[in-house]
Design an enzyme around this catalytic site. Sequence first.
Site, PDB file in Angstrom:
ATOM      1  N   CYS A  50       8.155 -24.040  57.063  1.00  0.00           N
ATOM      2  CA  CYS A  50       7.577 -24.254  55.893  1.00  0.00           C
ATOM      3  C   CYS A  50       7.966 -25.329  54.470  1.00  0.00           C
ATOM      4  O   CYS A  50       7.210 -26.347  54.033  1.00  0.00           O
ATOM      5  CB  CYS A  50       6.423 -23.199  55.297  1.00  0.00           C
ATOM      6  SG  CYS A  50       7.817 -22.185  53.944  1.00  0.00           S
ATOM      7  N   ARG A  52      11.021 -27.274  55.999  1.00  0.00           N
ATOM      8  CA  ARG A  52      11.946 -28.224  56.039  1.00  0.00           C
ATOM      9  C   ARG A  52      10.941 -28.535  57.966  1.00  0.00           C
ATOM     10  O   ARG A  52      11.080 -27.796  58.438  1.00  0.00           O
ATOM     11  CB  ARG A  52      12.185 -28.119  56.003  1.00  0.00           C
ATOM     12  CG  ARG A  52      13.729 -27.354  56.477  1.00  0.00           C
ATOM     13  CD  ARG A  52      14.686 -27.351  55.941  1.00  0.00           C
ATOM     14  NE  ARG A  52      15.020 -27.422  54.915  1.00  0.00           N
ATOM     15  CZ  ARG A  52      15.700 -27.649  54.122  1.00  0.00           C
ATOM     16  NH1 ARG A  52      15.508 -29.226  54.295  1.00  0.00           N
ATOM     17  NH2 ARG A  52      15.646 -26.977  53.136  1.00  0.00           N
ATOM     18  N   SER A 107      17.963 -25.864  49.694  1.00  0.00           N
ATOM     19  CA  SER A 107      16.270 -24.559  49.487  1.00  0.00           C
ATOM     20  C   SER A 107      15.517 -24.890  47.875  1.00  0.00           C
ATOM     21  O   SER A 107      16.560 -25.346  47.332  1.00  0.00           O
ATOM     22  CB  SER A 107      16.619 -23.476  49.515  1.00  0.00           C
ATOM     23  OG  SER A 107      17.720 -22.917  51.231  1.00  0.00           O
ATOM     24  N   PRO A 113      18.325 -16.480  51.246  1.00  0.00           N
ATOM     25  CA  PRO A 113      19.144 -16.468  52.957  1.00  0.00           C
ATOM     26  C   PRO A 113      18.275 -15.985  53.578  1.00  0.00           C
ATOM     27  O   PRO A 113      18.500 -16.692  55.433  1.00  0.00           O
ATOM     28  CB  PRO A 113      19.615 -14.801  52.523  1.00  0.00           C
ATOM     29  CG  PRO A 113      18.596 -14.156  51.022  1.00  0.00           C
ATOM     30  CD  PRO A 113      18.377 -15.457  50.301  1.00  0.00           C
ATOM     31  N   GLN A 114      16.609 -16.751  53.287  1.00  0.00           N
ATOM     32  CA  GLN A 114      16.217 -16.163  54.459  1.00  0.00           C
ATOM     33  C   GLN A 114      16.481 -17.795  55.654  1.00  0.00           C
ATOM     34  O   GLN A 114      16.104 -17.699  56.652  1.00  0.00           O
ATOM     35  CB  GLN A 114      14.487 -16.782  53.744  1.00  0.00           C
ATOM     36  CG  GLN A 114      14.734 -15.720  53.371  1.00  0.00           C
ATOM     37  CD  GLN A 114      14.422 -15.308  52.148  1.00  0.00           C
ATOM     38  OE1 GLN A 114      15.189 -16.626  51.608  1.00  0.00           O
ATOM     39  NE2 GLN A 114      14.440 -14.102  51.978  1.00  0.00           N
TER      40      GLN A 114
END
Length: 416
Positions: A50, A52, A107, A113-114
Site C-alpha cells: 500500500c 510502495r 518505511s 517489521p512488516q
Amino acid sequence: MTLLAVGINYNTAPVAVRERLAFPADVLDITLKNLRNVRDISEAAILSTCNRTEFYCHTSSDDQAALINWIADTKIIKPAEFTPYLYSFKDSQSIRHMFRVACGLDSMILGEPQILGQMKTAYHAANQAGTLGRNLSKLFHHTFSAAKKVRTDTAIGSSPVSVAFAAVQLAQQIFDKLSDQTALLIGAGETIELTARHLYQHGIGRIIIANRTYDKAHALATQFNGYAIALNEIPNHLAEADIVVSSTASQLPILGKGRVESAIKKRKHKPMFMVDLAVPRDIEAEVAQLPDVYLYTIDDLQNAVNQNMDTRRRAAEQAEEIIDTQVEHFLSWLRSQGAQETIRDFRTQAEITRDEVLQKALVQLNNGTSADEVLQRLAHTLTNKLIHTPCVQLRDAGANDRHDLIAASREIFKLR
C-alpha cells in the site's frame, strides 16, 4: 550488466498515483513473466504494497526507458502521469536501497517489521514465476541476511512507536498471560482497530467492542472473533474487562469514577488496566485514584513512544553502518562473478591434462612398469604440463617488460 531499482512510495507519490501502479497478488505471476520479456531485462521482481511499488531488475542496459514504457502499457497510464514521482537506483545504490527497505529504514514507521515479510513475498512470487536468476536471487538472500543482522544487532524494532502497540505492550507487562484476559475496546476508529489487531495477534482471550453505532462495532468485532455492544451496554460488561482501551470523539467522559468503582467491586478488586487514548478524555481523571485501577492517558503513552522513536533513530544510525558493510560484501561477490568463467576454464584445462597423464600412467602399469616408476613419471609429467604455459607466458612478460603481469602472477600463486 546493471542492477536496477525503480519505484514510487508514500514519500514521492500521492495515493492516487500509487494505487494506479499497484499489482495485486493474483496477477503477479503473469506480470512478472511479461516484465522479464522486456528488452534488456534478464531478471525481475516486483514489490507491491500500500505504501510502495518497486521494480527490481537485472538488465544489460542502464536505460530505464523500456521499463517505463512497459509500466505505462501494462497499467494503461501515460508516462508523464507517473514518471515525476519515480525514483531509481543503479548497482551499488540499488543494493543499498533494497537493504534499507527490508530493514524498515525507508518505511513510514521507522523500523517497522512488516516490510521484510512483504519483501520475502515479492521474492517468492518472482521465484515461482521463474523470473529470478543468479544475481537477483543472491541479492534477495543477502537482503534478508542484512535485515536479520540489523534486527539482531540493533534496537531498531525493539520499542513500540504507536500508542496502540505501546498500550498492548504495557498490558503484557501487567498481565502474565493475555490469553486469560478480556479486553473492552470503546470506539471503532483506526486507533481502536489497530489496538484490536495487536491484541488479537498477541493472543488476547476475548475482545468486546463498544461503539455508539452498533453496526460499526459489529463489523470490527467480526474481524477479531470479538463481541459487539452499544455504548449504553458498557455498564453490563465493564466488570468482565481486565483491559479497557477507549478512543472516541465524545465531548463528555464515557466512564466515570462511580461506574468504574462499581465494576471493581464486582470483580472483587481484581486489577483493571485502563488506557484513555481520547482527547477530550473518555475516562474521568479521578478514576486513577481508585485502588486496583491502572489508568494511563495518551500523554503517558506518547512520552514512551517519543522515547522509543529516539531509540529507533539511534538504532537506525547503527543499521546504516551495518548496511554499508553488507553492501560491500555483496559487491565483492558480484565482482568475483567476473572471474568465475576463467576459473572454470582453468579447472577444465587442468582436469584434461590430469586425465591425459593418468591414462598414460595406467597404460604403463598394464604393460608391467613398476608402480614406483609410474608414479615418478606421472608426478614429473603432470608438474611440467601444468606449469608449462604459465612459464612460457611469464618469460614473454619479462621480455616485453610486463612487470605488472609478473607481479600479478606472484600474487596469484602466492610466491614469496
